[in-house]
Design a protein around this motif. Structure first.
Motif: not given
Length: 120
Positions: A1-19, A26-29, A100-105
């Protein structure tokens, strides 16, 4: 129906940044609130940040001023910009979306999670 896929993780040093990115497909309304959660070993999962469809945001106190959540409704994508990272930010980060799905609900979906490790 609906899939969520994350990306951007990893190893960083203290004080660093990550996005982190999370794209829904999927069937998203329509997607209402989207959020980022995290869970470290031995700890409960906590809500890090959330953003409504209109762009209103909320953050857990420990990340205020360091993290920024945003979204692109046209791309069904939510982002988490993480700056000034600390070792205590180390966790598996997961996104979720109220859909909210295309098929309702309407229901909440979760991504598989992405590892963020902050260490020197």
């Amino acid at each position: 129906q609906v899939q969520l896929v994350e990306s951007g993780g990893g190893l960083v040093q203290p004080g660093g940044s990550l996005r982190l990115s999370c794209a829904a497909s999927g069937s998203i309304f329509r997607i209402y609130t989207m959020g980022w959660y995290r869970q470290a070993p031995g700890k409960q999962r906590e809500l890090v940040a959330s953003v409504t469809r209109g762009g209103r945001t909320n953050y857990v106190d420990s990340v205020k001023g360091r993290f920024t959540i945003s979204r692109d409704n046209a791309k069904n994508t939510v982002y988490l910009q993480m700056n000034s990272l600390k070792p205590e930010d180390t966790a598996v980060y997961s996104c979720n979306a109220d859909v909210a799905l295309l098929v309702g609900g309407q229901r909440i979906y979760w991504g598989q999670g992405t590892q963020v490790t902050v260490s020197s």
